[in-house]
Write a protein that holds these residues in place. Structure first.
Motif: not given
Ligand code: SAH
Length: 391
Positions: A25, A54, A28, A371-372, A5, A58
């Motif tokens: 997370y 999702e 995002t 991710s991110w 997270n 991640n």
């Protein structure tokens, strides 16, 4: 699976690749959906994308690492480029890459250091190593390493290969790529296989795919699998359909859909990718996918002049999106469905606008492939307005 997270990264400020590390997370994901919807609304669409797949994993998701090298005060530093600069940040690990890739990053530095193999200095034109490219097949764990050198002459080459091989039995192939140009493009044209057969193999569903140094391969394998599942589910193909897979890379989308349709025409302009795609069809004994090495726009404009019946066009262009001529050709061909896979919502919205009078958005979903970072993958399924909205 490591569903995380919050990520703390000591290189965040300098590196800048993961723009959203300050958010949770979930935030995002909301940020990405909002961005996609803003782009669509600005282009005049009322449509709202409400779902984002999702990433169950991640972090440690990237299957490709590009390492830059520099010689500073008698020591080698290695890592990634500082955002918008030509400076290399000395890093030990990146949480978006696998443990194995980080292990290779750390050990290559010591191997080069102990054998006195110097990084290439662009200004003084001395030294050897420019970059190293590491590719790791997610499901088989096989690893390909490309040593990008400024010249063909490579002192201690066999010792370097021996030491790299000794790092892990998963390292299946090592390639020397010669890039003597003054450019920020990582790979040059000339290659020499130093160990193994020049490629690694990954599994995708029940298919096998070969991965070479230059051919395109999506960087997040698990989420790519989810994306392809969504394409299959939302586009609802049947065995009578002839479909085009444009901007096809190594042919993955077309090959995965081959058993659900009558015929696939796959178009890609990178020769190494097309060669890999043909090989991928062969090793999986798939016979109903035809591969064309051409500019996607050229090809579509040509077949729009003929009376070929195409039921669906899948398009997965690079960030720059497609071309007006390509989109105009779609309108002439009139496929019932257009499936747009996009890695840039702003060019997606710009391109969809061209199709707006003839096609309507039936389905849409985002996939968190990167991710991110502030990048997001979007899948939109369009239906021709004259086909009564049937997909
Ligand atoms: N659909 C593939 C690859 C998508 S990436 C997959 O899912 O893996 C976009 C691809 O478009 C790249 O392989 C790139 O080489 C190719 N490409 C870029 N410009 C092109 C053009 N003008 N014509 C055909 N292919 C192009």
């Amino acid at each position: 699976m490591n569903m995380i997270n919050n990520v703390k990264c000591k290189y965040q400020k300098l590196c800048g690749s993961c723009q959203l590390l300050d958010k949770s997370y979930q935030d995002t994901l909301n940020f990405k959906l909002t961005y996609v919807n803003d782009c669509l609304h600005k282009a005049g669409f009322n449509h709202q994308v409400t779902k984002i797949v999702e990433a169950k994993q991640n972090t440690n998701y990237r299957n490709k690492m590009i390492i830059g090298y520099k010689f500073v005060n008698g020591k080698i530093i290695s890592g990634f480029y500082e955002e918008n600069t030509h400076h290399i940040i000395d890093i030990d690990e990146c949480q978006m890459h696998s443990k194995m890739q980080n292990f290779i990053l750390q050990n290559l530095k010591s191997i080069f250091q102990s054998l006195k193999i110097k990084p290439y200095d662009e200004d003084r034109k001395v030294g050897l190593i420019r970059y190293v490219l590491v590719r790791e097949a997610y499901f088989t764990g096989e690893i390909l390493i490309v040593l990008v050198t400024a010249s063909e002459i490579f002192p201690a080459r066999s010792e370097v290969v021996k030491r790299i091989k000794a790092l892990s039995p998963k390292i299946k192939t090592i390639i020397q790529n010669i890039n003597s140009r003054k450019t920020s493009i990582v790979l040059g044209d000339k290659e020499r296989i130093l160990y193994g057969n020049g490629y690694i193999t990954d599994l995708f569903g029940n298919l096998k795919f070969n991965i070479s140094s230059k051919a395109f391969y999506q960087i997040n394998t698990l989420q790519t699998q989810n994306l392809y599942e969504k394409i299959k589910l939302l586009a609802n193909f049947n065995k009578n359909e002839t479909i085009i897979d444009a901007y096809s890379g190594v042919g993955t989308i077309g090959l995965i859909l081959a058993s659900s349709v009558k015929e696939v025409i796959s178009i890609e302009n990178n020769q190494q990718s097309v060669r890999a795609a043909i090989l991928n069809a062969k090793i999986n004994q798939i016979k109903n996918v035809h591969f064309i090495c051409d500019d996607a726009t050229n090809y579509l404009v040509e077949i729009a002049k003929e009376k070929v019946k195409i039921d669906a066009i899948i398009m997965d262009p690079p960030r720059t999106g497609s071309t007006i001529a390509f989109l105009e050709a779609i309108k002439k061909i009139k496929p019932r469905k257009v499936i747009y896979v996009s890695c840039d919502p702003s060019t997606l919205a710009r391109d969809l606008k061209v199709l707006k009078n003839e096609y309507k958005i039936m389905e849409s979903v985002c996939v968190d492939m990167f991710s991110w970072t502030n990048h997001v993958e979007t899948l939109v399924v369009l239906s021709h307005k004259k086909s009564d909205g049937h997909i």
